[in-house]
Design a protein around this motif. Structure first.
Motif, PDB file in Angstrom:
ATOM      1  N   LYS A 133      -8.257   0.449  -5.012  1.00 43.83           N
ATOM      2  CA  LYS A 133      -6.969   0.578  -4.074  1.00 43.83           C
ATOM      3  C   LYS A 133      -6.227  -0.705  -3.719  1.00 43.83           C
ATOM      4  CE  LYS A 133      -8.337   4.644  -1.288  1.00 43.83           C
ATOM      5  NZ  LYS A 133      -8.777   5.195  -0.005  1.00 43.83           N
ATOM      6  N   LEU A 134      -7.050  -1.657  -3.477  1.00 35.45           N
ATOM      7  CA  LEU A 134      -6.761  -3.140  -3.512  1.00 35.45           C
ATOM      8  C   LEU A 134      -5.858  -3.298  -4.800  1.00 35.45           C
ATOM      9  CD1 LEU A 134      -6.192  -5.963  -2.220  1.00 35.45           C
ATOM     10  CD2 LEU A 134      -8.521  -6.636  -3.122  1.00 35.45           C
ATOM     11  N   ASN A 181       0.936  -1.213  -0.105  1.00 37.57           N
ATOM     12  CA  ASN A 181       0.101   0.032   0.089  1.00 37.57           C
ATOM     13  C   ASN A 181       0.884   1.362  -0.006  1.00 37.57           C
ATOM     14  OD1 ASN A 181      -2.761  -1.256   0.227  1.00 37.57           O
ATOM     15  ND2 ASN A 181      -2.143  -1.897   2.139  1.00 37.57           N
ATOM     16  N   THR A 210     -12.364   1.202  -2.870  1.00 36.06           N
ATOM     17  CA  THR A 210     -11.797   0.073  -1.735  1.00 36.06           C
ATOM     18  C   THR A 210     -10.919  -0.822  -2.763  1.00 36.06           C
ATOM     19  OG1 THR A 210     -13.249   0.617   0.130  1.00 36.06           O
ATOM     20  CG2 THR A 210     -11.957  -1.454   0.117  1.00 36.06           C
ATOM     21  N   PHE A 211     -11.952  -1.441  -3.652  1.00 34.99           N
ATOM     22  CA  PHE A 211     -11.553  -2.187  -4.422  1.00 34.99           C
ATOM     23  C   PHE A 211     -10.411  -1.896  -5.338  1.00 34.99           C
ATOM     24  CE2 PHE A 211     -11.606  -4.809  -8.781  1.00 34.99           C
ATOM     25  CZ  PHE A 211     -11.246  -6.039  -8.144  1.00 34.99           C
ATOM     26  N   ASP A 227     -18.081   3.941  -3.007  1.00 33.90           N
ATOM     27  CA  ASP A 227     -17.121   3.615  -1.789  1.00 33.90           C
ATOM     28  C   ASP A 227     -16.387   2.316  -2.084  1.00 33.90           C
ATOM     29  OD1 ASP A 227     -17.219   6.157  -0.764  1.00 33.90           O
ATOM     30  OD2 ASP A 227     -18.699   5.501   1.094  1.00 33.90           O
ATOM     31  N   ASP A 228     -17.349   1.320  -2.395  1.00 38.94           N
ATOM     32  CA  ASP A 228     -16.767  -0.175  -2.388  1.00 38.94           C
ATOM     33  C   ASP A 228     -16.170  -0.393  -3.618  1.00 38.94           C
ATOM     34  OD1 ASP A 228     -19.054   0.435  -4.197  1.00 38.94           O
ATOM     35  OD2 ASP A 228     -19.523  -1.798  -4.438  1.00 38.94           O
TER      36      ASP A 228
END
Length: 493
Positions: free
Chosen positions: A179-180, A154, A176-177, A172-173
Motif C-alpha cells: 500500500k505504501l 493514499n 501494508t508495504f 499483513d506486513d
C-alpha cells in the motif's frame, strides 16, 4: 533538521547516480509542494543535469492483459504461465533465469492460493498486475529506505491488491508495504518510452532522484531513457542559480483544462503555473472553442483558467457561456475523437472532422494532436514509405511538421523531446525532396543539415529515437565530405 534529511537522501541516492562528482543540483523544500531539485549554478541549455538508474522497472499495470514475458518483457503469443507461480514466461531460458527463479520462489512461498482460485484463468493477469509491487518487496532493506523520502498519496483504490487478495493469502506486513509502494509510484513513477522495433511491452520505473522533479506545463528539462533503462535529465533551456529544475507530467500539446484535469486525477494536485494562468496559453489558443453564436467568427476562451467554474467569453462578440455548456461541448468532442480511426492517416473520417470543425478552431489541441500524428506517420507506415509518397503528401508532411514546431516554439518548451522528433521528420521530408530533385539540394542543404543535427542533439541515445538517426546525421548532417550522390544512398536503401 532539513539539512540532515537532505544529507540522508543524498547518501541513499549515491548508489543510483552516475554523475556524482560535482552535482549541479540540490534538494530542498519547494513552493510547489514537498521537496524539489534546484540549480546550484547556472545550467546552460543542453547540459546533462544528472543520470539515475531505476530502483525498479516493471511492465505497466494497464498492459497486464497483453501476452508478454514477465522476464524479458517481450510481447510473445507463445508465453505460457509457469506451472509453479503462474507468471507468464516465453522460453526455457527465461524460465530458468535468476530473475524468474527469485520471483517464482517468493510467490510460491508467500502468496498461497485460496482453494477456489486454483483454476482461475485470470490468475496470470492478476500476478502480472502485481509484478511491480513484487519487485519492490524483493528490494534489499537499505534500498527500501529510499521510499521513506518520497512523497506519497493514499487517494484512489488499490484494485490490483484487491484482486490479489481475493485469490491469495497475503501476509499483513506485505499488504501494508505494498500500500505504501502504491501511494508512492502513483505520483512518482515515470513511463519509459518503448521502441516498437524492440517488441517489448511498455514499462514504467521509479527513479530515485527523478522522483524529486516537480511539474510545470512549460518544463526546463527533457528525459532521455537509455537501453539499460538509465534515465538522463537534460536542460531544454538555460536555468538560473536557485531556479527549480522541472519536468512535465503531461503531454506538452494538451490544452489547459485537459492537463489540469489529468494532473488532478493522476497526481492529485491542480497546476497553477504561468501557462495554466494564461487563457491564450502563450498565444497558442489550444483550449479555444468556436463561439456558440453561429453568426460570429470569434473564439471562446476561459475568463479565469484556474477556476473550472468560470465562464467562457467570446473574443469577438463578448458573449459568455457557462462552464456546464462548455463541458457539454467538450464531452461531445471527446466522443467524436474517440470514434476516429487514428491509424488510417489518409482517410480520417471527413464527416467527423467536419463536425469537429463546427465546434473548434484549428488552433484547438485536438486538431494540433491530429496534425502531429499525421506528421509522424506520413512516410513511416508499412507499405507507404517516404519514397512512395506523392508530391502533395510529402509537402503535407513538411507543412505539418513546421506548423507543430511553431506551436512548440510559442509555448517556450525549448529543446523538448517532441521538438527533436519533429525536427527529425522535417529533415526526412526535406531530404526526400532533395533526393527526388537534386537541383534543389544546394537551396535546402543548410536546413537539411541543421534539422538532423538538432534532432540528433536532442534524441541521441534515447531508446525511442529513430533507428537511422545517427546514419542520417553522418551522411546528411553538417561536416559530411561525401559527394552529393553518395550522401543520399541511405535514402535509396
Amino acid at each position: 533538521m532539513a539539512h540532515t534529511i537532505a544529507e540522508k537522501i543524498h547518501t541513499q541516492l549515491m548508489a543510483y547516480l552516475e554523475e556524482v562528482s560535482q552535482p549541479l543540483w540540490t534538494i530542498k523544500p519547494s513552493k510547489l509542494g514537498g521537496r524539489g531539485l534546484f540549480a546550484l549554478q547556472p545550467i546552460k541549455k543542453g547540459t546533462l543535469i544528472f543520470k539515475n538508474k531505476p530502483l525498479i522497472v516493471a511492465p505497466r499495470t494497464d498492459r497486464a492483459g497483453d501476452c508478454y514475458c514477465t522476464v524479458c518483457h517481450q510481447v510473445n503469443k507463445a508465453c505460457r504461465p509457469c506451472e509453479l507461480c503462474s507468471l507468464a514466461i516465453c522460453s526455457e531460458e527465461c524460465k530458468t533465469s535468476k530473475d524468474h527463479d527469485t520471483e517464482c520462489n517468493f510467490i510460491t512461498t508467500n502468496w498461497k492460493p485460496k482453494p477456489d482460485s486454483v483454476n482461475d484463468i485470470h490468475h496470470p493477469e492478476v500476478l502480472a498486475r502485481m509484478q511491480i509491487y513484487l519487485r519492490f518487496l524483493l528490494l534489499k532493506k537499505d534500498h527500501k529506505l529510499l521510499l521513506t523520502f518520497l512523497q506519497n498519496n493514499n487517494e484512489g483504490k488499490f484494485l490490483e491488491l484487491e484482486m490479489l487478495h481475493r485469490r491469495h493469502v497475503v501476509p499483513d506486513d506485505q499488504i501494508t508495504f505494498m500500500k505504501l509502494v502504491h501511494s508512492i509510484i502513483n505520483i512518482n513513477s515515470f513511463r519509459i518510452p518503448n521502441n516498437p522495433l524492440d517488441g517489448k511491452i511498455p514499462l514504467r520505473g521509479l527513479y530515485p532522484l527523478s522522483a524529486f522533479l516537480n511539474h510545470n506545463c512549460v518544463p526546463n528539462t527533457r528525459n532521455v531513457f537509455y537501453p539499460d533503462y538509465t534515465m538522463a535529465v537534460y536542460a531544454t533551456k538555460d536555468i538560473e542559480v536557485g531556479e527549480e529544475i522541472l519536468t512535465c507530467y503531461t503531454g506538452l500539446l494538451l490544452c489547459t483544462p485537459a492537463r489540469r484535469c489529468f494532473l488532478y486525477k493522476s497526481k492529485h494536485f491542480w497546476c497553477k503555473c504561468e501557462r495554466c494562468k494564461d487563457n491564450t496559453e502563450m498565444g497558442t489558443k489550444l483550449s479555444a472553442l468556436k463561439c456558440f453564436n453561429k453568426e460570429c467568427v470569434g473564439i471562446l476562451l476561459p475568463t479565469s483558467p484556474l477556476n473550472p467554474e468560470a465562464e467562457w467569453c467570446c473574443d469577438n462578440c463578448a458573449s459568455k457561456n457557462t462552464p456546464d455548456e462548455v463541458r457539454t461541448i467538450q464531452s461531445i468532442l471527446g466522443s467524436l475523437v474517440g470514434s476516429l480511426d487514428l491509424d488510417d492517416q489518409f482517410r480520417l473520417e471527413a464527416a467527423i472532422l467536419a463536425r469537429l470543425a463546427n465546434f473548434i478552431p484549428y488552433s484547438n489541441h485536438i486538431f494540433i494532436d491530429l496534425r502531429l500524428r499525421l506528421a509522424l506517420k506520413i512516410g513511416f507506415t508499412e507499405g507507404l514509405k517516404l519514397n512512395e509518397l506523392s508530391e502533395s503528401r510529402l509537402a503535407l508532411k513538411e507543412n505539418l511538421c513546421r506548423g507543430t514546431l511553431r506551436t512548440l516554439a510559442a509555448l517556450g518548451v525549448g529543446d523538448a523531446h517532441l521538438r527533436g522528433l519533429l525536427l527529425y521528420h522535417l529533415h526526412a521530408a526535406l531530404a526526400e525532396r532533395a533526393r527526388r530533385s537534386p537541383d534543389l539540394y544546394e537551396e535546402i542543404k543548410s536546413e537539411i543539415e541543421s534539422t538532423i543535427e538538432q534532432a540528433y542533439i536532442i534524441l541521441q541515445g534515447d531508446i525511442s529515437a529513430p533507428p537511422d538517426l545517427e546514419l542520417r546525421r553522418r551522411y546528411l548532417g553538417p561536416g559530411c565530405d561525401k559527394p552529393q550522390e553518395e550522401r543520399f544512398f541511405i535514402l535509396d536503401a
